[in-house]
Design a protein around this motif. Structure first.
Motif, PDB file in Angstrom:
ATOM      1  N   ALA A 148      10.402  34.824  30.987  1.00  0.00           N
ATOM      2  CA  ALA A 148       9.450  35.193  29.933  1.00  0.00           C
ATOM      3  C   ALA A 148       9.316  34.106  28.871  1.00  0.00           C
ATOM      4  N   ASP A 149       8.165  34.098  28.228  1.00  0.00           N
ATOM      5  CA  ASP A 149       8.009  33.444  26.934  1.00  0.00           C
ATOM      6  C   ASP A 149       8.468  34.468  25.907  1.00  0.00           C
ATOM      7  N   LEU A 150       9.500  34.142  25.149  1.00  0.00           N
ATOM      8  CA  LEU A 150      10.163  35.113  24.277  1.00  0.00           C
ATOM      9  C   LEU A 150       9.670  35.001  22.843  1.00  0.00           C
ATOM     10  N   LEU A 151       9.379  36.146  22.244  1.00  0.00           N
ATOM     11  CA  LEU A 151       9.003  36.222  20.834  1.00  0.00           C
ATOM     12  C   LEU A 151      10.078  36.995  20.091  1.00  0.00           C
ATOM     13  N   VAL A 152      10.754  36.334  19.156  1.00  0.00           N
ATOM     14  CA  VAL A 152      11.807  36.961  18.350  1.00  0.00           C
ATOM     15  C   VAL A 152      11.253  37.152  16.942  1.00  0.00           C
ATOM     16  N   LYS A 172       3.838  37.794  25.794  1.00  0.00           N
ATOM     17  CA  LYS A 172       5.245  37.488  25.543  1.00  0.00           C
ATOM     18  C   LYS A 172       6.114  38.744  25.599  1.00  0.00           C
ATOM     19  N   ALA A 173       7.400  38.529  25.885  1.00  0.00           N
ATOM     20  CA  ALA A 173       8.413  39.576  25.702  1.00  0.00           C
ATOM     21  C   ALA A 173       8.891  39.482  24.266  1.00  0.00           C
ATOM     22  N   VAL A 174       9.005  40.634  23.591  1.00  0.00           N
ATOM     23  CA  VAL A 174       9.316  40.618  22.164  1.00  0.00           C
ATOM     24  C   VAL A 174      10.666  41.272  21.894  1.00  0.00           C
ATOM     25  N   MET A 175      11.401  40.691  20.941  1.00  0.00           N
ATOM     26  CA  MET A 175      12.661  41.261  20.473  1.00  0.00           C
ATOM     27  C   MET A 175      12.620  41.283  18.952  1.00  0.00           C
ATOM     28  N   VAL A 176      12.869  42.455  18.374  1.00  0.00           N
ATOM     29  CA  VAL A 176      12.720  42.659  16.934  1.00  0.00           C
ATOM     30  C   VAL A 176      14.073  43.033  16.320  1.00  0.00           C
ATOM     31  N   ALA A 198      18.287  34.624  32.102  1.00  0.00           N
ATOM     32  CA  ALA A 198      16.924  35.143  32.266  1.00  0.00           C
ATOM     33  C   ALA A 198      15.888  34.076  32.563  1.00  0.00           C
ATOM     34  N   GLY A 199      16.247  32.797  32.444  1.00  0.00           N
ATOM     35  CA  GLY A 199      15.270  31.745  32.702  1.00  0.00           C
ATOM     36  C   GLY A 199      14.119  31.756  31.715  1.00  0.00           C
ATOM     37  N   ILE A 200      14.443  31.955  30.436  1.00  0.00           N
ATOM     38  CA  ILE A 200      13.418  31.983  29.392  1.00  0.00           C
ATOM     39  C   ILE A 200      12.659  30.650  29.364  1.00  0.00           C
ATOM     40  N   LYS A 201      11.330  30.719  29.326  1.00  0.00           N
ATOM     41  CA  LYS A 201      10.505  29.509  29.360  1.00  0.00           C
ATOM     42  C   LYS A 201      10.303  28.902  27.976  1.00  0.00           C
ATOM     43  N   SER A 202      10.181  29.758  26.956  1.00  0.00           N
ATOM     44  CA  SER A 202       9.997  29.281  25.582  1.00  0.00           C
ATOM     45  C   SER A 202      10.399  30.397  24.639  1.00  0.00           C
ATOM     46  N   VAL A 203      10.678  30.028  23.389  1.00  0.00           N
ATOM     47  CA  VAL A 203      11.022  31.048  22.396  1.00  0.00           C
ATOM     48  C   VAL A 203      10.320  30.717  21.079  1.00  0.00           C
ATOM     49  N   THR A 204       9.641  31.722  20.521  1.00  0.00           N
ATOM     50  CA  THR A 204       9.007  31.614  19.216  1.00  0.00           C
ATOM     51  C   THR A 204       9.686  32.598  18.282  1.00  0.00           C
ATOM     52  N   THR A 205      10.192  32.112  17.169  1.00  0.00           N
ATOM     53  CA  THR A 205      10.840  32.976  16.181  1.00  0.00           C
ATOM     54  C   THR A 205       9.921  33.093  14.968  1.00  0.00           C
ATOM     55  N   VAL A 231      15.856  25.357  25.376  1.00  0.00           N
ATOM     56  CA  VAL A 231      14.584  26.017  25.635  1.00  0.00           C
ATOM     57  C   VAL A 231      13.592  25.560  24.564  1.00  0.00           C
ATOM     58  N   PRO A 232      12.371  25.217  24.930  1.00  0.00           N
ATOM     59  CA  PRO A 232      11.376  24.851  23.913  1.00  0.00           C
ATOM     60  C   PRO A 232      11.248  25.947  22.860  1.00  0.00           C
ATOM     61  N   ALA A 233      11.376  25.573  21.593  1.00  0.00           N
ATOM     62  CA  ALA A 233      11.436  26.572  20.521  1.00  0.00           C
ATOM     63  C   ALA A 233      10.466  26.237  19.396  1.00  0.00           C
ATOM     64  N   LYS A 234       9.939  27.289  18.779  1.00  0.00           N
ATOM     65  CA  LYS A 234       9.039  27.153  17.633  1.00  0.00           C
ATOM     66  C   LYS A 234       9.428  28.194  16.592  1.00  0.00           C
ATOM     67  N   GLN A 235       9.329  27.827  15.331  1.00  0.00           N
ATOM     68  CA  GLN A 235       9.607  28.756  14.235  1.00  0.00           C
ATOM     69  C   GLN A 235       8.379  28.877  13.342  1.00  0.00           C
ATOM     70  N   VAL A 236       8.031  30.120  13.020  1.00  0.00           N
ATOM     71  CA  VAL A 236       6.889  30.399  12.146  1.00  0.00           C
ATOM     72  C   VAL A 236       7.389  31.210  10.956  1.00  0.00           C
ATOM     73  N   THR A 237       6.980  30.806   9.753  1.00  0.00           N
ATOM     74  CA  THR A 237       7.366  31.523   8.534  1.00  0.00           C
ATOM     75  C   THR A 237       6.130  32.179   7.918  1.00  0.00           C
ATOM     76  N   ILE A 238       6.275  33.479   7.618  1.00  0.00           N
ATOM     77  CA  ILE A 238       5.182  34.279   7.064  1.00  0.00           C
ATOM     78  C   ILE A 238       5.477  34.604   5.601  1.00  0.00           C
ATOM     79  N   SER A 239       4.464  34.524   4.747  1.00  0.00           N
ATOM     80  CA  SER A 239       4.644  34.877   3.338  1.00  0.00           C
ATOM     81  C   SER A 239       4.634  36.397   3.180  1.00  0.00           C
ATOM     82  N   THR A 240       5.104  36.859   2.034  1.00  0.00           N
ATOM     83  CA  THR A 240       5.089  38.303   1.766  1.00  0.00           C
ATOM     84  C   THR A 240       3.674  38.841   1.601  1.00  0.00           C
ATOM     85  N   ARG A 241       2.701  37.950   1.502  1.00  0.00           N
ATOM     86  CA  ARG A 241       1.289  38.351   1.455  1.00  0.00           C
ATOM     87  C   ARG A 241       0.615  38.235   2.809  1.00  0.00           C
TER      88      ARG A 241
END
Length: 248
Positions: A148-152, A172-176, A198-205, A231-241
């Motif tokens: 899976a492409d994993l979304l955390v 994506k498969a998601v984990m919260v 699991a052979g994860i292909k990528s992970v986005t946090t 594993v190829p990884a990306k991080q995204v930061t969200i504001s409180t707005r």
């Protein structure tokens, strides 16, 4: 027996409960309790301060005071108990319906082409393709994790960011979860098993800008390191707005 020695001291006023120090403590001597980092037992803390550099608030310091001697045997037993606790959580003997693994086709495309995001958000369909979604409830051998492409996702994100399904979840498969209130070591061990098998292909946090979210990307990284994989990884930061502040 108590002796005067070096040990970690935590400044409650500075500590925001982000959990970074918990992740970096190899002895498992630290834990987030009531939103603050705590030394759970003096004999588990070696006083070397590996956790200090991980604190973004400068809340940890080494001091000298009377404390129980550092006990390597107690550390080993403590870590074994933690590992056993993680395995017990994974078996989920309670039979709670929330632990039942399900796979299903997403309701459809979350956003049609040429439809503005604001308009699409009002009529968006779910991109979720499996159940459960909580990190603590997903076994590392869940079939939807295979290749899976994993979304955390930090669990406050879906409330703040209205187009999570369209922008991140589709396909994506998601984990919260929440790194502040859940068991950090259990998270690391769980991700390690997933990355190992699991052979994860990528992970986005995806995390919020608030300090308590900052530990989640580190947890994912520690899980990867423990599994011995990259594993190829990306991080995204969200504001409180609900705005994307940074992607890296």
């Amino acid at each position: 027996m108590k002796v005067t020695r070096k040990i970690i001291q935590i400044d409650d006023e500075r500590c925001d409960g982000c959990g970074n120090c918990v992740i970096s403590c190899a002895e498992g001597a630290l834990k987030i309790i009531d939103g603050k980092a705590r030394v759970i037992s003096d004999n588990l803390c070696d006083g070397l301060g590996a956790c200090i550099g991980e604190c973004p608030q400068n809340a940890l310091h080494i001091i000298e005071r009377e404390a129980e001697e550092f006990d390597e045997e107690a550390v080993e037993k403590h870590l074994e108990a933690q590992e056993a606790g993680a395995e017990e959580q994974e078996t989920m003997p309670c039979g709670c319906p929330s632990t039942q693994i399900q796979r299903f086709a997403p309701a459809g495309n979350c956003q049609s082409a040429n439809v503005p995001r604001a308009q699409a958000a009002g009529s968006a369909q779910s991109a979720l393709g499996h159940w459960p979604v909580q990190i603590r409830l997903i076994p590392p051998n869940a079939p939807f994790l295979k290749g899976a492409d994993l979304l955390v996702v930090a669990d406050c994100v879906p409330v703040a960011f209205p187009t999570l399904h369209q922008d991140f979840l589709d396909g994506k498969a998601v984990m919260v979860g929440c790194p502040k209130f859940d068991d950090v070591q259990d998270y690391i061990d769980r991700f390690a098993e997933i990355f190992k098998n699991a052979g994860i292909k990528s992970v986005t946090t995806v995390v919020m800008e608030v300090p308590c979210c900052s530990g989640l990307p580190t947890i994912v990284k520690k899980g990867m390191e423990k599994a011995g994989v990259q594993v190829p990884a990306k991080q995204v930061t969200i504001s409180t707005r609900g705005e994307i502040l940074e992607t890296r």
